[in-house]
Design an enzyme around this catalytic site. Structure first.
Site, PDB file in Angstrom:
ATOM      1  N   CYS A   2       0.827  -1.213   0.000  1.00 25.74           N
ATOM      2  CA  CYS A   2       0.000   0.000   0.000  1.00 25.74           C
ATOM      3  C   CYS A   2       0.862   1.265   0.000  1.00 25.74           C
ATOM      4  CB  CYS A   2      -0.900   0.021   1.233  1.00 25.74           C
ATOM      5  SG  CYS A   2      -1.820  -1.492   1.498  1.00 25.74           S
ATOM      6  N   ARG A  27       3.908   0.553  -6.963  1.00 27.21           N
ATOM      7  CA  ARG A  27       3.886  -0.403  -5.858  1.00 27.21           C
ATOM      8  C   ARG A  27       2.737  -1.395  -5.982  1.00 27.21           C
ATOM      9  NH1 ARG A  27       6.504   2.106  -1.229  1.00 27.21           N
ATOM     10  NH2 ARG A  27       4.969   1.298   0.219  1.00 27.21           N
ATOM     11  N   ASN A  99      -0.675   1.188   6.447  1.00 27.09           N
ATOM     12  CA  ASN A  99       0.026   0.106   5.754  1.00 27.09           C
ATOM     13  C   ASN A  99       0.434  -0.931   6.789  1.00 27.09           C
ATOM     14  OD1 ASN A  99      -0.142   1.624   3.454  1.00 27.09           O
ATOM     15  ND2 ASN A  99       2.041   2.083   3.317  1.00 27.09           N
ATOM     16  N   GLU A 488      16.654 -17.191 -16.292  1.00 28.02           N
ATOM     17  CA  GLU A 488      15.669 -16.157 -16.599  1.00 28.02           C
ATOM     18  C   GLU A 488      16.303 -14.814 -16.922  1.00 28.02           C
ATOM     19  OE1 GLU A 488      11.514 -16.729 -14.231  1.00 28.02           O
ATOM     20  OE2 GLU A 488      13.281 -16.430 -12.970  1.00 28.02           O
TER      21      GLU A 488
END
Length: 608
Positions: A2, A27, A99, A488
């Protein structure tokens, strides 16, 4: 994770709050809202993107010079207008953004309901607003201190009280919060990008600190009221760097966020008094658990590797067979499922197409499906019969790091919980596992504080085109994930093998100076692993060992050692993978690749 923004000063707060929230969109979030004080507390909030909130504000503008805003990443309660922040209580005197996780919110909520408080959301945050109202003693600051003394968990708070329009209160405990210092105005935010447009002078609050913001001053204190002198930091980052919290890449930031993700995933699931694992969100009786005689774990990629760890842990603690299936293969093999079968699907995004298809096929065949996911309101979360959220916060980099280790923590908790309920293991062992789980965040921080040797090894392999990982037992499962990470983002061809299989063909690939990463954290298999290391060394391999810091023997068999703090062998995967994540990162960096966006890959695979 958050986002929080706050403002107090002479300007109109709404536009500052919304623009600040836009700077925190990276975020991740599922809803947004703002609140301003203008005689009374006014709130506008909406599920969805900030554009939805902006439309509401255009239709019904808010005015005020003091305000707080929030972008929510759902933990308690699905994404909705009601669950979005900010939250008030029934009198409308207090408004809060938050948060983190209030671990004892259910206990507090029940106490407040008995006193007549009425709740309109499913969140733990609304409990804070009601608690402030319940404890109010005529002074905002002392009331906040009394409230946080009753709360347990991790949190960052922004609080406004209707009758003290000259104050904005901030509190930090294990969740980031910063203060921006302006001229005749001050700012609050969960991250620096939100306020860089207005000021570059910031105070970063430490754990257990409170800040009282007025238009002309900022006072920082402890939670018990002791005044603190804090020197502001001058920020010289650009916006892009600031979004990454000062890290060069999101992947590195997310690797370093793992200790926090561990703590959040454990959250209220470990009872501090009894030392037991609890799952208040699960509706699962002991009789239902006893009926299970087989478990499928179904996932893709990195989540599949987490499932391999889960298989070992669950079989060890529960003594029931567990099969781990690649989701893209699972539903085409006509899986053997009956009413005694449990299926667990694992997906970071909750939107992985193959995993979602496997979930639906399992339910069609009559199985109860449990899900481990990071995204509240995702398709997997909505359709599964029961959900365990990892609460790791958004993961931006394509290569998964903190989502993977949070999945491990969730699997550990789930296995221990089932073993407690069924009595399949000695209580002393389960207690030991819980105690060691709680120590994992600190031990992860120790690993992350010492990365120079990993950087050096990465430099040494950046020109290589082939590399191997070996390990036994749980070390082999971690090797698979380490190999995937390297492939990756570095594009080096890498393979992981069960070390005992070397003689059965793989040794033919070992040649002079080829790098081999050998994991050696499983004490019961250590002699065997050292024997396998000797085999590859005899054929010219350059070996990097991953072992416990008190293992003084492994250095005699390898060229270089990266150590991790000792933990229970069943829990070692949560730590031993961290050096491998860092190795992949620094190797990719050394090769000049785009670390966060590797070629040909997407963050969430939403097509089959």
């Amino acid at each position: 994770m958050c986002g929080i923004v706050g403002y107090i000063g002479p300007k109109q707060a709404p536009s500052i709050l919304v623009e600040g929230l836009k700077k925190l969109e990276y975020r991740g979030y599922d809803s947004a809202g703002i609140s301003v004080l203008n005689g009374s507390i006014q709130v506008k909030k909406a599920k969805g993107r900030l554009a939805v909130l902006e439309e509401k504000l255009m239709a019904e503008p808010l005015e005020g010079n003091l305000g707080i805003g929030h972008t929510r990443w759902a933990t308690h309660g699905k994404p909705s207008d009601e669950n979005a922040h900010p939250h008030t209580e029934q009198s409308g005197n207090f408004v809060v953004v938050h948060n983190g996780i209030i671990e004892n919110y259910l206990t507090l909520k029940e106490e407040l309901i008995q006193k007549g408080h009425q709740f309109v959301s499913e969140t733990d945050t609304e409990v804070i607003a009601h608690l402030l109202s319940d404890l109010f003693d005529g002074d905002l600051i002392s009331t906040v201190r009394k409230a946080v003394a009753k709360m347990s968990g991790a949190y960052a708070l922004g609080i406004i009280y209707k009758n003290e329009p000259d104050k904005l209160v901030a509190v930090r405990l294990a969740s980031p919060l910063i203060i921006g210092l302006g001229k005749g105005e001050n700012f609050l935010a969960s991250d620096i990008p939100a306020i860089l447009e207005h000021t570059r002078d910031v105070i970063i609050l430490n754990d257990g600190e409170m800040a009282i913001l007025t238009q002309d001053s900022v006072q920082v204190t402890t939670l018990t009221g002791e005044n603190l002198q804090r020197e502001p930091l001058k920020v010289d980052w650009d916006i892009e760097t600031a979004e990454k919290g000062g890290y060069d890449h999101f992947m590195l930031k997310e690797i370093y966020e793992q200790p926090k993700a561990f703590r959040n995933t454990m959250g209220s699931r470990i009872d501090s008094q009894s030392g037991k694992v609890v799952f208040p969100e699960l509706q699962l009786t002991k009789d239902e658990i006893q009926q299970v005689d087989r478990l499928y774990i179904v996932a893709c990629g990195t989540a599949y590797h987490a499932g391999l760890i889960g298989k070992n842990i669950i079989e060890q603690l529960l003594r029931i067979p567990v099969e781990v299936e690649v989701a893209s293969e699972y539903r085409y093999k006509n899986p053997i499922i009956n009413e005694r079968t449990m299926v667990m699907v694992i997906s970071q995004s909750g939107e992985t197409a193959d995993t979602l298809a496997a979930l639906r096929e399992s339910q069609r065949l009559g199985a109860k499906v449990f899900a481990i996911t990071n995204v509240v309101g995702s398709s997997v979360a909505r359709e599964a019969d029961q959900v365990i959220y990892t609460w790791a916060g958004p993961e931006i980099a394509v290569a998964s790091t903190k989502a993977y280790t949070s999945q491990l923590i969730a699997l550990y908790l789930f296995a221990i919980y089932l073993a407690q309920e069924l009595g399949t293991q000695d209580s002393a062992l389960l207690q030991q596992l819980v105690e060691e789980l709680v120590k994992l965040p600190e031990k992860a921080e120790q690993i992350l504080a010492n990365t120079e040797e990993i950087k050096q090894f990465a430099e040494g392999i950046k020109e290589k085109e082939h590399l191997f990982f070996i390990g036994r037992g749980l070390d082999y499962a971690v090797s698979l994930e380490g190999s995937l990470k390297l492939k990756e983002i570095s594009y080096i061809h890498s393979e992981a093998y069960a070390a005992g299989e070397l003689k059965h063909g793989t040794l033919a690939l070992i040649e002079e100076n080829i790098p081999v990463i050998a994991l050696a954290t499983q004490e019961s298999l250590l002699d065997k692993t050292v024997s396998n290391i000797t085999e590859v060394k005899a054929r010219g391999a350059k070996v990097l060992g991953i072992a416990y810091e008190d293992n003084t023997e492994i250095g005699k068999s390898v060229d270089q050692v990266i150590t991790i703090p000792r933990t229970h062998p069943l829990l070692s995967p949560a730590l031993s993978v961290i050096p491998l994540q860092l190795l992949a990162y620094y190797t990719s960096l050394a090769r000049g690749n785009d670390v966060d966006k590797p070629r040909n890959l997407a963050k969430s695979v939403t097509v089959e």
